[in-house]
Design an enzyme around this catalytic site. Structure first.
Site, PDB file in Angstrom:
ATOM      1  N   ARG A  47     -10.621   3.754  -1.937  1.00  3.99           N
ATOM      2  CA  ARG A  47     -10.154   2.994  -0.893  1.00  3.99           C
ATOM      3  C   ARG A  47     -10.428   4.010   0.556  1.00  3.99           C
ATOM      4  O   ARG A  47      -9.410   4.800   0.891  1.00  3.99           O
ATOM      5  CB  ARG A  47      -8.792   3.024  -0.833  1.00  3.99           C
ATOM      6  CG  ARG A  47      -8.274   1.865  -2.138  1.00  3.99           C
ATOM      7  CD  ARG A  47      -6.835   1.713  -2.016  1.00  3.99           C
ATOM      8  NE  ARG A  47      -6.415   0.569  -2.984  1.00  3.99           N
ATOM      9  CZ  ARG A  47      -5.834   0.608  -4.155  1.00  3.99           C
ATOM     10  NH1 ARG A  47      -5.814   1.707  -4.923  1.00  3.99           N
ATOM     11  NH2 ARG A  47      -5.368  -0.655  -4.545  1.00  3.99           N
ATOM     12  N   ARG A  53     -15.691   1.462  -1.532  1.00  8.09           N
ATOM     13  CA  ARG A  53     -15.261   0.193  -0.686  1.00  8.09           C
ATOM     14  C   ARG A  53     -15.309   0.474   0.737  1.00  8.09           C
ATOM     15  O   ARG A  53     -14.593   1.535   1.131  1.00  8.09           O
ATOM     16  CB  ARG A  53     -13.693  -0.503  -1.374  1.00  8.09           C
ATOM     17  CG  ARG A  53     -13.366  -1.419  -0.644  1.00  8.09           C
ATOM     18  CD  ARG A  53     -11.871  -2.099  -1.311  1.00  8.09           C
ATOM     19  NE  ARG A  53     -10.767  -1.410  -0.655  1.00  8.09           N
ATOM     20  CZ  ARG A  53      -9.819  -1.636  -0.950  1.00  8.09           C
ATOM     21  NH1 ARG A  53      -9.423  -2.450  -1.825  1.00  8.09           N
ATOM     22  NH2 ARG A  53      -8.736  -0.898  -0.496  1.00  8.09           N
ATOM     23  N   ASN A  63      -4.130  -7.389  -6.918  1.00  8.34           N
ATOM     24  CA  ASN A  63      -2.891  -7.175  -5.730  1.00  8.34           C
ATOM     25  C   ASN A  63      -2.874  -8.211  -4.815  1.00  8.34           C
ATOM     26  O   ASN A  63      -1.855  -9.095  -4.635  1.00  8.34           O
ATOM     27  CB  ASN A  63      -3.143  -5.887  -5.309  1.00  8.34           C
ATOM     28  CG  ASN A  63      -2.880  -4.635  -6.181  1.00  8.34           C
ATOM     29  OD1 ASN A  63      -2.591  -4.800  -7.261  1.00  8.34           O
ATOM     30  ND2 ASN A  63      -3.412  -3.530  -5.711  1.00  8.34           N
ATOM     31  N   ASP A  64      -4.198  -8.394  -3.935  1.00 11.34           N
ATOM     32  CA  ASP A  64      -4.302  -9.592  -3.070  1.00 11.34           C
ATOM     33  C   ASP A  64      -4.398 -10.907  -3.708  1.00 11.34           C
ATOM     34  O   ASP A  64      -3.938 -11.950  -3.257  1.00 11.34           O
ATOM     35  CB  ASP A  64      -5.536  -9.271  -2.114  1.00 11.34           C
ATOM     36  CG  ASP A  64      -4.916  -8.110  -1.099  1.00 11.34           C
ATOM     37  OD1 ASP A  64      -3.877  -8.469  -0.468  1.00 11.34           O
ATOM     38  OD2 ASP A  64      -5.732  -6.990  -0.838  1.00 11.34           O
ATOM     39  N   HIS A  96       0.836  -1.261   0.252  1.00 10.92           N
ATOM     40  CA  HIS A  96       0.063   0.022   0.089  1.00 10.92           C
ATOM     41  C   HIS A  96       0.921   1.209   0.009  1.00 10.92           C
ATOM     42  O   HIS A  96       0.345   2.229  -0.608  1.00 10.92           O
ATOM     43  CB  HIS A  96      -0.919  -0.014   1.157  1.00 10.92           C
ATOM     44  CG  HIS A  96      -2.086  -1.128   0.960  1.00 10.92           C
ATOM     45  ND1 HIS A  96      -2.096  -2.128   1.577  1.00 10.92           N
ATOM     46  CD2 HIS A  96      -3.160  -1.018   0.157  1.00 10.92           C
ATOM     47  CE1 HIS A  96      -3.020  -2.922   0.992  1.00 10.92           C
ATOM     48  NE2 HIS A  96      -3.690  -2.148   0.096  1.00 10.92           N
ATOM     49  N   CYS A  98      -9.580  -4.159 -10.862  1.00 11.89           N
ATOM     50  CA  CYS A  98      -8.889  -2.848 -10.235  1.00 11.89           C
ATOM     51  C   CYS A  98      -7.633  -3.135  -9.303  1.00 11.89           C
ATOM     52  O   CYS A  98      -7.182  -2.043  -8.800  1.00 11.89           O
ATOM     53  CB  CYS A  98     -10.231  -2.393  -9.072  1.00 11.89           C
ATOM     54  SG  CYS A  98     -10.314  -3.434  -7.754  1.00 11.89           S
ATOM     55  N   GLU A 113     -10.442 -11.118  -4.259  1.00 12.61           N
ATOM     56  CA  GLU A 113      -9.004 -11.122  -4.123  1.00 12.61           C
ATOM     57  C   GLU A 113      -8.393 -12.216  -3.279  1.00 12.61           C
ATOM     58  O   GLU A 113      -7.385 -12.210  -2.879  1.00 12.61           O
ATOM     59  CB  GLU A 113      -8.870  -9.555  -3.781  1.00 12.61           C
ATOM     60  CG  GLU A 113      -9.582  -9.226  -2.469  1.00 12.61           C
ATOM     61  CD  GLU A 113      -9.306  -7.809  -2.093  1.00 12.61           C
ATOM     62  OE1 GLU A 113      -8.175  -7.164  -2.580  1.00 12.61           O
ATOM     63  OE2 GLU A 113     -10.102  -7.154  -1.326  1.00 12.61           O
ATOM     64  N   ARG A 139       2.747  -9.376  -0.138  1.00 11.20           N
ATOM     65  CA  ARG A 139       2.923  -8.296  -1.498  1.00 11.20           C
ATOM     66  C   ARG A 139       4.011  -7.125  -0.826  1.00 11.20           C
ATOM     67  O   ARG A 139       4.355  -6.586  -1.678  1.00 11.20           O
ATOM     68  CB  ARG A 139       1.386  -7.786  -1.499  1.00 11.20           C
ATOM     69  CG  ARG A 139       0.885  -7.066  -0.597  1.00 11.20           C
ATOM     70  CD  ARG A 139      -0.536  -6.883  -1.056  1.00 11.20           C
ATOM     71  NE  ARG A 139      -1.006  -5.431  -1.490  1.00 11.20           N
ATOM     72  CZ  ARG A 139      -2.060  -5.100  -1.530  1.00 11.20           C
ATOM     73  NH1 ARG A 139      -3.188  -5.776  -1.343  1.00 11.20           N
ATOM     74  NH2 ARG A 139      -2.444  -3.770  -2.066  1.00 11.20           N
TER      75      ARG A 139
HETATM   76  C1  PEP Z   1      -6.295  -5.380  -4.776  1.00 11.39           C
HETATM   77  O1  PEP Z   1      -5.941  -6.070  -3.693  1.00 11.39           O
HETATM   78  O2  PEP Z   1      -5.898  -5.716  -6.072  1.00 11.39           O
HETATM   79  C2  PEP Z   1      -6.867  -4.196  -4.332  1.00 11.39           C
HETATM   80  C3  PEP Z   1      -7.098  -3.383  -5.481  1.00 11.39           C
HETATM   81  O3  PEP Z   1      -7.210  -3.730  -3.176  1.00 11.39           O
HETATM   82  P1  PEP Z   1      -5.693  -3.154  -2.238  1.00 11.39           P
HETATM   83  O4  PEP Z   1      -4.626  -2.784  -3.183  1.00 11.39           O
HETATM   84  O5  PEP Z   1      -6.109  -1.718  -1.712  1.00 11.39           O
HETATM   85  O6  PEP Z   1      -5.390  -4.244  -1.219  1.00 11.39           O
HETATM   86 MG    MG Z   2      -6.831  -5.633  -1.749  1.00  9.87          MG
END
Ligand code: PEP
Ligand code: MG
Length: 608
Positions: free
Chosen positions: A318, A354, A477-478, A211, A525, A454, A488
């Site tokens: 977010r 979200r 991402n997750d 993040h 996303c 995710e 990550r």
């Molecule tokens: C993701 O996990 O892809 C996502 C968009 O949420 P974040 O990056 O805020 O965990």
């Molecule tokens: Mg995420």
């Protein structure tokens, strides 16, 4: 030059040409920055200068007393909580901590240093307690030696208080706009960076989709993370290049390198300017397949960039970033105001808001002391936390539902893992809506509710989940992190973190298929959705909506407008047949070059 012991050490300017150090890390926020560097202290805390002026002594003594009092109270509260949650064994340790913080000899020793040696409160505490911890460590008695760890816990608690009182952040102490080099920066710290002062940053720690990385991109601060140990070398250097496109940091670049990078930076922004002029052109393939492009935002100020760069709406807000630096957490009304501002600024365009995704690397300040989890990414984060903590979830839902009448609002639940969670969350939404209506508030009926896919469990259950939600948003991402079991944020395993892994592609394909069968919308996303390298693949997998940081919109639009959907389908089909991330990446690179030969080369090919 900064005084010794300061949080920032800007190396001495020296006229001698120094050797150039080229370091490779992980590119997380695009852009190029060239300039003087400052190296943040690496104790993990931002220490102020050691020495203070004679005039500052009185104020410093007050800070010291206040810090000790608050830290003592905090330890007593922690003791009370531990007694009920964990039992007397742990509580007794914390009781001993509280006694030690309140110990009159500690206070007297630290005060003496401030008064007679003109040392800041933080350094006075460190010097007194470190001396005590070292004495304990030298004792032969292993039980007593182990108490040194307790002394260091106490030290950290008091320092936390003292540093927390300082209104200034490290960037206020930067002599000029500079590149910041640090062991690590938390998402909270990054969110507080001022792009006018911090031209770029590079850290030893950090992973591809942390993040911290996401916030840097939102602020448009070029950043490279996961460089491994380099601060000792950096302290000997004066300036650097941060290449946030290629993941390079060049310490003390020679003149030709500086010239090349400055030229590349100019070229880059000219290209961005040209592409952003095309923001109003439809995101449509050569054979007329329409794609919806949305923006991701963390801060309300990003709405402007979304609108300017042609986002059709916000695909991901977010909301936890409203909470990260807030203590106490924002009230229902404060949240309502924030949501209302964003919805109004969008003037009827849709927005996906979200619910809180707090936890793991996104810990709000007010929660820091409440949590100690050994596997926080597998712990009480995100929707799990919201479901567990109605005091957090219900006010957010109230604010969201109240704001829902102001525009085209949709709600998104993060990190959903099971159907049971979905049903529980929806039941709370219904309950909150009924409560608001009973109070006389207007609430939008049939507010669309979606889930982030995710976690592999959600992807595997997508056919069932699709029956109970209005849309899917794939959080790659997750999804990558949990599919490949790669943290990550962890640079040591960053090599293994790849959106191109065939396992990830298969899961995405399953989710898209489930959405198609059940007639619901699906968006990507995560970072992957905004990376031009993956655009053809995602189109070919059947995605028609992508949400990304606003500054990625022009490049992704360019790719969409330069390809045929048939080609994209062929690329996706071929990718799904491959067996390694490397093979998929090579395929995507070659397909992109073939379709769009004018794709820019890296800024510094000579160094690659
Ligand atoms: C993701 O996990 O892809 C996502 C968009 O949420 P974040 O990056 O805020 O965990
Ligand atoms: Mg995420």
């Amino acid at each position: 030059m900064q005084p010794p012991g300061t949080s920032i050490s800007a190396p001495d300017p020296t006229p001698m040409a120094a050797p150039m150090h080229v370091l490779r890390g992980i590119a997380v926020s695009p852009g190029i920055a060239v300039g003087p560097i400052v190296v943040l202290d690496t104790r993990g805390i931002r220490l102020p200068p050691r020495k203070i002026t004679a005039e500052a002594v009185k104020r410093e003594l007050e800070r010291l007393d206040h810090g000790l009092e608050v830290a003592g109270r905090e330890a007593e509260e922690a003791e009370g909580e531990a007694r009920t949650r964990l039992g007397p064994q742990y509580a007794d340790i914390l009781a001993a901590h509280a006694r030690m913080i309140g110990d009159i000899t500690l206070r007297a020793a630290a005060r003496a240093r401030v008064e007679h040696e003109q040392v800041s409160a933080e350094h006075a505490i460190i010097e007194v307690l470190e001396a005590h911890a070292t004495r304990l460590e030298r004792l032969r008695d292993s039980h007593l030696a182990a108490r040194a760890a307790d002394v260091r816990d106490i030290e950290a608690r008091i320092l936390g208080q003292l540093i927390g009182q300082r209104p200034k952040s490290f960037q206020d102490e930067l002599p000029t706009p500079a590149l910041v080099l640090a062991q690590d920066l938390s998402p909270c710290e990054t969110a507080g960076l001022d792009p006018n002062r911090v031209l770029g940053f590079a850290t030893e720690a950090g992973g591809r989709a942390s993040h911290t990385a996401i916030v840097a991109a939102a602020l448009e601060i070029p950043a490279v993370v996961g460089l491994g140990k380099f601060l000792d070398i950096a302290r000997q250097c004066r300036m650097a290049v941060i290449d946030g496109d290629e993941g390079l940091v060049i310490l003390d670049p020679d003149l030709p390198t500086q010239v090349r990078y400055r030229a590349a930076a100019v070229e880059r922004s000219a290209r961005f300017h040209v592409l952003s002029q095309q923001a109003n052109l439809p995101a449509e393939t050569l054979d007329s397949t329409r794609v919806k492009l949305w923006g991701n935002i963390e801060f309300t100020a990003e709405i402007d960039a979304c609108v300017k760069l042609g986002a059709e709406g916000v695909g991901l807000f977010r909301t936890e970033f409203l909470f990260l630096n807030a203590k106490p957490p924002p009230s229902e009304d404060q949240q309502f105001q924030a949501y209302a501002a964003v919805i109004r600024a969008l003037r009827g365009r849709p927005i996906v808001i979200r619910t809180l995704d707090l936890g793991a690397d996104k810990l709000g300040r007010y929660r820091e002391s409440a949590y100690v989890e050994s596997n926080p990414f597998l712990g009480l984060r995100s929707l799990r936390l919201s479901l567990r903590d109605p005091g957090l979830f219900r006010p957010q839902l109230r604010a969201l539902l109240r704001a829902s009448t102001l525009g085209d609002v949709r709600i998104l639940f993060p990190l959903l893992t099971t159907l049971a969670e979905l049903r529980a969350a929806r039941a709370i939404v219904r309950d909150v809506a009924a409560e608001l209506v009973a109070e006389g508030h207007a609430v939008r009926e049939n507010l669309p509710v979606g889930i982030m896919v995710e976690v592999p469990a959600a992807a595997l259950m997508a056919d069932h989940l699709a029956k109970e939600v209005d849309f899917f948003s794939i959080g790659t991402n997750d999804l990558i992190q949990y599919t490949l079991a790669v943290d990550r944020t962890n640079e040591t395993v960053a090599e293994l973190y790849s959106a191109a892994d065939p396992s990830v592609l298969r899961l995405i394909a399953m989710v898209v298929e489930a959405a198609r069968v059940h007639g619901i919308e699906v968006t990507v996303c995560g970072k992957m959705g905004g990376e031009p390298l993956y655009t053809m693949l995602l189109l070919g997998l059947g995605l028609r909506q992508l949400s990304m940081p606003p500054h990625q919109l022009p490049e992704v639009r360019r790719v969409i407008r330069g390809v045929r959907i048939e080609t994209a389908r062929a690329v996706a089909a071929e990718a799904l047949r491959l067996d390694t991330a490397q093979a998929v990446t090579a395929l995507l690179e070659s397909a992109l070059r073939q379709a769009l030969p004018d794709t820019p080369e890296p800024a510094a090919p000579a160094i690659r």
